[in-house]
Write a protein that holds these residues in place. Structure first.
Motif, PDB file in Angstrom:
ATOM      1  N   ILE A 132       5.496   6.347  15.652  1.00 60.53           N
ATOM      2  CA  ILE A 132       6.924   6.701  15.600  1.00 60.53           C
ATOM      3  C   ILE A 132       7.045   8.168  15.187  1.00 60.53           C
ATOM      4  O   ILE A 132       6.724   8.525  14.048  1.00 60.53           O
ATOM      5  CB  ILE A 132       7.711   5.789  14.621  1.00 60.53           C
ATOM      6  CG1 ILE A 132       7.453   4.291  14.905  1.00 60.53           C
ATOM      7  CG2 ILE A 132       9.208   6.122  14.668  1.00 60.53           C
ATOM      8  CD1 ILE A 132       7.952   3.748  16.228  1.00 60.53           C
ATOM      9  N   ALA A 133       7.496   8.987  16.125  1.00 66.13           N
ATOM     10  CA  ALA A 133       7.735  10.413  15.820  1.00 66.13           C
ATOM     11  C   ALA A 133       9.223  10.594  15.587  1.00 66.13           C
ATOM     12  O   ALA A 133       9.840   9.856  14.802  1.00 66.13           O
ATOM     13  CB  ALA A 133       7.210  11.286  16.957  1.00 66.13           C
ATOM     14  N   SER A 134       9.846  11.512  16.311  1.00 66.14           N
ATOM     15  CA  SER A 134      11.272  11.800  16.121  1.00 66.14           C
ATOM     16  C   SER A 134      11.681  12.826  17.166  1.00 66.14           C
ATOM     17  O   SER A 134      10.822  13.542  17.707  1.00 66.14           O
ATOM     18  CB  SER A 134      11.479  12.396  14.720  1.00 66.14           C
ATOM     19  OG  SER A 134      12.750  12.984  14.613  1.00 66.14           O
TER      20      SER A 134
ATOM     21  N   VAL B 194      18.844   8.554   2.730  1.00 70.28           N
ATOM     22  CA  VAL B 194      18.917   8.589   1.262  1.00 70.28           C
ATOM     23  C   VAL B 194      17.645   9.201   0.699  1.00 70.28           C
ATOM     24  O   VAL B 194      17.667  10.088  -0.160  1.00 70.28           O
ATOM     25  CB  VAL B 194      19.091   7.155   0.691  1.00 70.28           C
ATOM     26  CG1 VAL B 194      19.128   7.173  -0.824  1.00 70.28           C
ATOM     27  CG2 VAL B 194      20.353   6.528   1.249  1.00 70.28           C
ATOM     28  N   ARG B 195      16.517   8.735   1.222  1.00 75.23           N
ATOM     29  CA  ARG B 195      15.225   9.231   0.714  1.00 75.23           C
ATOM     30  C   ARG B 195      15.051  10.720   0.988  1.00 75.23           C
ATOM     31  O   ARG B 195      14.387  11.417   0.235  1.00 75.23           O
ATOM     32  CB  ARG B 195      14.078   8.526   1.425  1.00 75.23           C
ATOM     33  CG  ARG B 195      13.926   7.058   1.110  1.00 75.23           C
ATOM     34  CD  ARG B 195      12.808   6.559   2.005  1.00 75.23           C
ATOM     35  NE  ARG B 195      12.798   5.131   2.165  1.00 75.23           N
ATOM     36  CZ  ARG B 195      11.988   4.343   1.501  1.00 75.23           C
ATOM     37  NH1 ARG B 195      11.149   4.838   0.633  1.00 75.23           N
ATOM     38  NH2 ARG B 195      12.021   3.046   1.712  1.00 75.23           N
ATOM     39  N   ALA B 196      15.627  11.193   2.129  1.00 77.19           N
ATOM     40  CA  ALA B 196      15.411  12.587   2.530  1.00 77.19           C
ATOM     41  C   ALA B 196      16.514  13.511   2.009  1.00 77.19           C
ATOM     42  O   ALA B 196      16.619  14.655   2.436  1.00 77.19           O
ATOM     43  CB  ALA B 196      15.322  12.672   4.055  1.00 77.19           C
TER      44      ALA B 196
ATOM     45  N   LYS C 167       0.832  -1.214   0.000  1.00 78.39           N
ATOM     46  CA  LYS C 167       0.000   0.000   0.000  1.00 78.39           C
ATOM     47  C   LYS C 167       0.856   1.249   0.000  1.00 78.39           C
ATOM     48  O   LYS C 167       1.832   1.342   0.730  1.00 78.39           O
ATOM     49  CB  LYS C 167      -0.873  -0.037   1.269  1.00 78.39           C
ATOM     50  CG  LYS C 167      -1.997   0.950   1.325  1.00 78.39           C
ATOM     51  CD  LYS C 167      -3.065   0.790   0.283  1.00 78.39           C
ATOM     52  CE  LYS C 167      -3.858  -0.483   0.366  1.00 78.39           C
ATOM     53  NZ  LYS C 167      -4.715  -0.634  -0.863  1.00 78.39           N
ATOM     54  N   ASP C 168       0.487   2.211  -0.846  1.00 77.61           N
ATOM     55  CA  ASP C 168       1.128   3.523  -0.817  1.00 77.61           C
ATOM     56  C   ASP C 168       0.316   4.419   0.119  1.00 77.61           C
ATOM     57  O   ASP C 168      -0.769   4.888  -0.246  1.00 77.61           O
ATOM     58  CB  ASP C 168       1.186   4.118  -2.228  1.00 77.61           C
ATOM     59  CG  ASP C 168       1.882   5.477  -2.239  1.00 77.61           C
ATOM     60  OD1 ASP C 168       2.128   6.035  -1.154  1.00 77.61           O
ATOM     61  OD2 ASP C 168       2.177   5.977  -3.344  1.00 77.61           O
ATOM     62  N   LEU C 169       0.841   4.632   1.298  1.00 79.12           N
ATOM     63  CA  LEU C 169       0.076   5.369   2.324  1.00 79.12           C
ATOM     64  C   LEU C 169       0.153   6.889   2.153  1.00 79.12           C
ATOM     65  O   LEU C 169      -0.333   7.625   3.006  1.00 79.12           O
ATOM     66  CB  LEU C 169       0.554   4.964   3.720  1.00 79.12           C
ATOM     67  CG  LEU C 169       0.171   3.535   4.131  1.00 79.12           C
ATOM     68  CD1 LEU C 169       0.879   3.127   5.423  1.00 79.12           C
ATOM     69  CD2 LEU C 169      -1.336   3.387   4.302  1.00 79.12           C
TER      70      LEU C 169
HETATM   71  N1  LIG Z   1      16.192   7.252  10.387  1.00 78.86           N
HETATM   72  C1  LIG Z   1      16.124   8.303  11.180  1.00 78.86           C
HETATM   73  O1  LIG Z   1      17.127   9.034  11.369  1.00 78.86           O
HETATM   74  C2  LIG Z   1      14.855   8.606  11.906  1.00 78.86           C
HETATM   75  C3  LIG Z   1      14.909   9.455  13.026  1.00 78.86           C
HETATM   76  C4  LIG Z   1      13.731   9.742  13.710  1.00 78.86           C
HETATM   77  C5  LIG Z   1      12.531   9.217  13.280  1.00 78.86           C
HETATM   78  N2  LIG Z   1      12.493   8.401  12.180  1.00 78.86           N
HETATM   79  C6  LIG Z   1      11.192   7.890  11.755  1.00 78.86           C
HETATM   80  O2  LIG Z   1      11.231   6.482  11.757  1.00 78.86           O
HETATM   81  C7  LIG Z   1      10.251   5.987  10.844  1.00 78.86           C
HETATM   82  C8  LIG Z   1      10.870   4.864  10.019  1.00 78.86           C
HETATM   83  O3  LIG Z   1      11.884   5.398   9.205  1.00 78.86           O
HETATM   84  P1  LIG Z   1      13.264   4.637   8.915  1.00 78.86           P
HETATM   85  O4  LIG Z   1      14.344   5.426   9.535  1.00 78.86           O
HETATM   86  O5  LIG Z   1      13.150   3.211   9.253  1.00 78.86           O
HETATM   87  O6  LIG Z   1      13.372   4.888   7.325  1.00 78.86           O
HETATM   88  P2  LIG Z   1      13.294   3.886   6.058  1.00 78.86           P
HETATM   89  O7  LIG Z   1      14.330   2.835   6.162  1.00 78.86           O
HETATM   90  O8  LIG Z   1      13.292   4.794   4.891  1.00 78.86           O
HETATM   91  O9  LIG Z   1      11.854   3.205   6.227  1.00 78.86           O
HETATM   92  C9  LIG Z   1      10.669   3.863   5.880  1.00 78.86           C
HETATM   93  C10 LIG Z   1       9.592   2.826   5.674  1.00 78.86           C
HETATM   94  O10 LIG Z   1       8.375   3.513   5.304  1.00 78.86           O
HETATM   95  C11 LIG Z   1       7.894   2.962   4.083  1.00 78.86           C
HETATM   96  N3  LIG Z   1       7.255   3.993   3.271  1.00 78.86           N
HETATM   97  C12 LIG Z   1       7.837   5.106   2.758  1.00 78.86           C
HETATM   98  N4  LIG Z   1       6.951   5.777   2.001  1.00 78.86           N
HETATM   99  C13 LIG Z   1       5.803   5.065   2.049  1.00 78.86           C
HETATM  100  C14 LIG Z   1       4.530   5.217   1.457  1.00 78.86           C
HETATM  101  N5  LIG Z   1       4.256   6.252   0.645  1.00 78.86           N
HETATM  102  N6  LIG Z   1       3.576   4.296   1.698  1.00 78.86           N
HETATM  103  C15 LIG Z   1       3.839   3.227   2.487  1.00 78.86           C
HETATM  104  N7  LIG Z   1       5.015   3.021   3.087  1.00 78.86           N
HETATM  105  C16 LIG Z   1       5.988   3.929   2.857  1.00 78.86           C
HETATM  106  C17 LIG Z   1       9.118   2.397   3.372  1.00 78.86           C
HETATM  107  O11 LIG Z   1       8.781   1.298   2.527  1.00 78.86           O
HETATM  108  P3  LIG Z   1       8.497   1.355   0.940  1.00 78.86           P
HETATM  109  O12 LIG Z   1       9.475   2.286   0.322  1.00 78.86           O
HETATM  110  O13 LIG Z   1       8.670  -0.077   0.536  1.00 78.86           O
HETATM  111  O14 LIG Z   1       7.088   1.818   0.825  1.00 78.86           O
HETATM  112  C18 LIG Z   1       9.917   1.858   4.558  1.00 78.86           C
HETATM  113  O15 LIG Z   1       9.465   0.583   4.907  1.00 78.86           O
HETATM  114  C19 LIG Z   1       9.781   7.179  10.036  1.00 78.86           C
HETATM  115  O16 LIG Z   1       8.523   7.620  10.507  1.00 78.86           O
HETATM  116  C20 LIG Z   1      10.827   8.250  10.328  1.00 78.86           C
HETATM  117  O17 LIG Z   1      10.303   9.559  10.242  1.00 78.86           O
HETATM  118  C21 LIG Z   1      13.636   8.079  11.499  1.00 78.86           C
END
Ligand SMILES: NC(=O)c1ccc[n+]([C@@H]2O[C@H](COP(=O)([O-])OP(=O)(O)OC[C@H]3O[C@@H](n4cnc5c(N)ncnc54)[C@H](OP(=O)(O)O)[C@@H]3O)[C@@H](O)[C@H]2O)c1
Length: 268
Positions: free
Chosen positions: A143-145, A199-201, A60-62
């Protein structure tokens, strides 16, 4: 013991992937959600082989406004087919960020971020909250930040979406407590974490002290610990992050934004 079921969004990488393994180890059946089917399918097979639980996935694309309702309907179908009762735990983990000054930011990315980080999270929380509250072990984990605690120039909209998640989660936690329900409502606030997020950001070029970077597995383990303790609504991961989130409460708001901007300019 009766097995509980958790739905985890963003399960295909990073924190969500590690959360899926941790919750499987805690004997939760799982519904895994993300867009990349190959990753979800691999994870489902791994969990079904390695753990004594049932894992399913939904692609699903959320970031689409209608997706939360579709996901809710598809989840009910899967639960029925798999003879599972309901979702006991919802983990709203999927989220994206964007490193750019606001005037340089793409409207499309902003819309995706707001829809995913705020709209879908809110709708999914509402759609599943009654089931969660009726479960003996019900929990909503958002999950916030650490970005939620102050304005963050260069990531203005991302930080604002996470402030929303924090404020929203704390408010509903209080409502649920006052209804004498045992349901746990938790907001996890990770600091910088190794995952695909950077990478995404467009944050790959950031000069970040590696000592301050947590692994996704550490954040996932911390989430399970916070759920088991069940005492705090807001759980900030890591000592330095905890200290960092206290500063905005002491300093004047204007100085906090200025200081965050200076730090961002230094590391970008
Ligand atoms: N990494 C950090 O430094 C950090 C710090 C604080 C908070 N967070 C938070 O932690 C959470 C998880 O992030 P992460 O660090 O684990 O990053 P990640 O490795 O990029 O994981 C993000 C996940 O969200 C999914 N996603 C992205 N866009 C989506 C969409 N449109 N629809 C459905 N699923 C989607 C991605 O899967 P698909 O691409 O397969 O859809 C992936 O499974 C996020 O809310 C982020 O804001 C991260």
């Amino acid at each position: 013991m009766k097995k509980r079921t958790a739905l985890i969004t963003g399960a295909s990488s990073g924190i969500g992937y590690e959360l899926s393994k941790c919750f499987a180890a805690e004997e939760y059946n799982l519904i895994l959600v993300a867009r990349r089917e190959d990753r979800l399918s691999e994870l489902k097979n791994y969990i079904n082989e390695e753990f004594n639980v049932q894992a399913e996935y939904i692609v699903k694309d959320l970031s689409k406004p209608e997706s939360a309702n579709e996901l809710h309907a598809e989840t009910i179908e899967i639960l029925k087919k798999s003879h599972l009762e309901k979702i006991d735990v919802l983990i709203n983990n999927a989220g994206v960020g964007d490193l750019a000054e606001f005037r340089d930011s793409s409207l499309e990315k902003l819309e995706t971020m707001v829809n995913l980080n705020i709209l879908s999270l809110t709708k999914l929380s509402r759609l599943f909250i009654d089931d969660i509250c009726s479960s003996e072990d019900g929990a909503l984990i958002n999950i916030a930040s650490t970005a939620a605690f102050q304005a963050l120039p260069c990531m203005a909209v991302y930080a604002a979406t996470k402030s929303y998640v924090l404020s929203f989660t704390e408010a509903i936690a209080e409502e649920i407590k006052s209804q004498q329900l045992q349901t746990k409502i938790i907001c996890i606030c990770p600091g910088i974490t190794e995952s695909e997020f950077q990478v995404r950001a467009d944050m790959e070029s950031l000069k970040i002290d590696r000592k301050l970077v947590a692994s996704s597995a550490e954040v996932a383990e911390y989430t399970v610990k916070s759920l088991k303790k069940g005492k705090k609504t807001t759980a900030v991961h890591g000592l330095m992050n905890k200290i960092g989130t206290l500063l905005p409460r002491i300093l004047p708001r204007g100085s906090v934004s200025k200081l965050s901007h200076q730090i961002m300019k230094k590391i970008v």
